[in-house]
Design an enzyme around this catalytic site. Sequence first.
Site, PDB file in Angstrom:
ATOM      1  CB  THR A   9       0.774  -0.729   4.912  1.00 42.75           C
ATOM      2  OG1 THR A   9       1.108  -1.917   4.180  1.00 42.75           O
ATOM      3  CG2 THR A   9       1.933  -0.385   5.835  1.00 42.75           C
ATOM      4  CB  THR A  44      -0.878  -0.002   1.286  1.00 41.57           C
ATOM      5  OG1 THR A  44      -1.921  -0.965   1.135  1.00 41.57           O
ATOM      6  CG2 THR A  44      -1.526   1.329   1.587  1.00 41.57           C
ATOM      7  CB  VAL A  61     -13.863  -2.532   0.108  1.00 39.42           C
ATOM      8  CG1 VAL A  61     -13.360  -1.178   0.593  1.00 39.42           C
ATOM      9  CG2 VAL A  61     -14.653  -2.371  -1.193  1.00 39.42           C
ATOM     10  N   GLY A  62     -10.657  -3.099   1.172  1.00 35.78           N
ATOM     11  CA  GLY A  62      -9.782  -3.205   2.341  1.00 35.78           C
ATOM     12  C   GLY A  62      -9.944  -2.030   3.284  1.00 35.78           C
TER      13      GLY A  62
HETATM   14  N1  ASP Z   1      -4.004  -2.678   3.755  1.00 38.62           N
HETATM   15  C1  ASP Z   1      -4.096  -3.114   2.397  1.00 38.62           C
HETATM   16  C2  ASP Z   1      -5.386  -3.850   2.212  1.00 38.62           C
HETATM   17  O1  ASP Z   1      -5.715  -4.678   3.019  1.00 38.62           O
HETATM   18  C3  ASP Z   1      -2.975  -3.990   1.953  1.00 38.62           C
HETATM   19  C4  ASP Z   1      -1.616  -3.665   2.502  1.00 38.62           C
HETATM   20  O2  ASP Z   1      -1.367  -2.585   3.002  1.00 38.62           O
HETATM   21  O3  ASP Z   1      -0.734  -4.493   2.457  1.00 38.62           O
HETATM   22  O4  ASP Z   1      -6.029  -3.617   1.216  1.00 38.62           O
END
Ligand code: ASP
Length: 314
Positions: free
Chosen positions: A225, A174, A203-204
């Site tokens: 992240t 991210t 959706v994250g």
């Molecule tokens: N937080 C992001 C998500 O879950 C992915 C990441 O930061 O690695 O979409």
Amino acid sequence: MTKIALAIHGGCGVMPEGSMTPEEWEGARRDLAAALRAGYTRLQAGDSAVDAVEAAVVVMEDSQHFNAGHGAALNENGVHELDASIMDGTTLEAGAISASRAIRNPIKAARTLMEDGRAVYLTGPAADRFAEAKGLQIEPQSYFTTLKRVEALEAMKRHAADGTEGTENEKHGTVGAVALDAAGHLAAATSTGGYNNKPDGRVGDSPVIGAGTYARDGVCAVSGTGKGEFFIRYVVGHEIASRMAYLKQDIATATEGLINHDLAPHQIGAGLVAIDAQGIAVAPYNTPGMFRGWVTPEGKGFVATHERVYEIEL
Ligand code: ASP
């Protein structure tokens, strides 16, 4: 004029140092430095923290090294669905885009939506139509695709078939930024392709205000992240702000508490950047590394991928 400060991350989905060439790490650090300069130049010019975080995130969205914009992750159907959000700590206004398949810079769409003010969240085709109607750049899916993400998707499908665990880099990443501007205001921004092999339409946390992104003047700004489902469940950004506001914890204690204590039992990759009202920045993570950078209130700039920190010219 109060002090200005900025911190960025390019995700905690970072491989152990030996797994990429020194040139590849160097390339990632160069783009982190460019993102830091883009944001810091805005702060130095007296522009707002919102301007600074947007500018820094745009550079990382355009870089192939990070999982956002160009170089974003692919979902289980081999499609890019992009999430982003931005928050102004002064007004608590926010804008968020999710599951966009076409916006070149989702963070610009999030900002435009925040300013439009009619909604905080727009998703899917409606988000893409909104961005296009506002004159933002639209791209075909192929613009977002890099070989690295195609290989990561293949690897994740193999891991799913044999029940093995993917590396942090194969899984996710991210980009994000937090800033304190000369008027003492805070802002946060986050943008991502989410998880490689994520479910269609998933959706994250990155576009979820309070989870992956949060800013409140006088307290802190946070961009996360890591495995987003847990950031949503723990409402990580808002939780950090609450601990600081109500428990009077400092930023290091509040953020370490979330990353190293609350999220630890879940054995997920997690990291964040956060900045407090005095411009003190922290960047805790629990993976082998995290792409990150920061400018201190004294005007010194640093970037890092693993433990070693490099000072940069601003
Ligand atoms: N937080 C992001 C998500 O879950 C992915 C990441 O930061 O690695 O979409």
